[in-house]
Design an enzyme around this catalytic site. Sequence first.
Site, short mmCIF file in Angstrom:
data_model
loop_
_atom_site.label_atom_id
_atom_site.label_comp_id
_atom_site.label_asym_id
_atom_site.label_seq_id
_atom_site.Cartn_x
_atom_site.Cartn_y
_atom_site.Cartn_z
N SER A 139 0.83 -1.21 0.00
CA SER A 139 0.00 0.00 0.00
C SER A 139 0.86 1.25 0.00
O SER A 139 1.97 1.26 0.57
CB SER A 139 -0.90 0.01 1.24
OG SER A 139 -1.54 1.26 1.41
N TYR A 158 -2.62 -0.18 9.90
CA TYR A 158 -2.75 -0.75 8.56
C TYR A 158 -1.44 -0.62 7.79
O TYR A 158 -0.94 -1.59 7.21
CB TYR A 158 -3.89 -0.06 7.82
CG TYR A 158 -3.96 -0.40 6.35
CD1 TYR A 158 -4.32 -1.68 5.93
CD2 TYR A 158 -3.66 0.55 5.38
CE1 TYR A 158 -4.38 -2.01 4.59
CE2 TYR A 158 -3.72 0.23 4.03
CZ TYR A 158 -4.09 -1.04 3.64
OH TYR A 158 -4.13 -1.36 2.31
#
Length: 362
Positions: A154, A179
Amino acid sequence: MRALDARAGPVAPDGPRLTDNTGMRKILITGAAGFIGMHVSQALLARGDTVIGLDNLNDYYDPQLKRDRVASLQAGPDAGRFQFVEADLVDMAGLNALFDAHGFDGVVHLAAQAGVRYSLTHPHAYAQSNLVGFVNMLEACRRHRTAHLVYASSSSVYGGNTRMPFSENDAVDHPVSLYAATKKANELMAHTYSHLYGLPTTGLRFFTVYGPWGRPDMAPMLFTRAILAGEPIKVFNHGKMQRDFTFIDDIVAGVVATLDRPPVADDAFDRAAPQASGSWAPYKVFNIGHSEPVQLMDFIRTLESALGVSAQLDLQPMAPGDVPATYADVSALQAWTGVAPHTGLSEGIGRFVAWYRQYHRA
């Protein structure tokens, strides 16, 4: 990125390939009921591959959208080469049984607990899916000698970085959400397996993907639903945000081209001055984005134009765990695969809105 011909496959620089692009491979796609997973499944099926799609259909957002994505794959022209398996990556025995049954030629691992803000309140979901689930996938690929594991990282790994555009060789040691930390951990775990066991792995750092069948927790879906309902939209950091919005077709082109080119050990890798995006092991990490950041207010105006409705703005401060800007340097991925982004924002938003209206009428 440059559109791929479904039969011929991508044109890329000289180097090793997973196959000769004649199709008839068997690929495991985890997160196949997800936004990106559905579209990658479609692309691989269209060029002749067999796809086994795995997903646990969790309730992070409405599972009906996930079921509808799967139903679309099962009703498509290549449905005979698609099989859906509802399963969870934390089930190591089940994962090994799946690998034993199919002998996959490659894996595209997209399953993960997504969302920056959700990680503030549900940290254990990220530990289970993004850490336990990922090491289970690495173990399954090691045990079954998988030819190539492509996995989702990501843009969130860049955390508090401010130098733009983000380069794969920038330090990513300061995450601002759990995350992001789990995604950086995935890259480190993958490198370990590439080094210890020679498992070819490629991580893709996705930048703000949007398009038909998108996630309902992302801005395009949130904004569109609210605008059409006459409700205000939350605009964080008072609209002073930039995002490298990337249309789903460009993402799929990059994922498929990456899958077709596994990394190999690099004996010339300089350990005295190491580059984070590569290794002496068969390991790569790439940004995958549009490389053209868009002001959030410009994105909203483009969406208003496509909808023919003006938005009511609810200006908010910066949300915890968020960042003011993202901007991908995609030159490394383009050099490796030969594909480059091409879908402009106006075209992409227009295609998203057309799908949204059709889906919700249905």
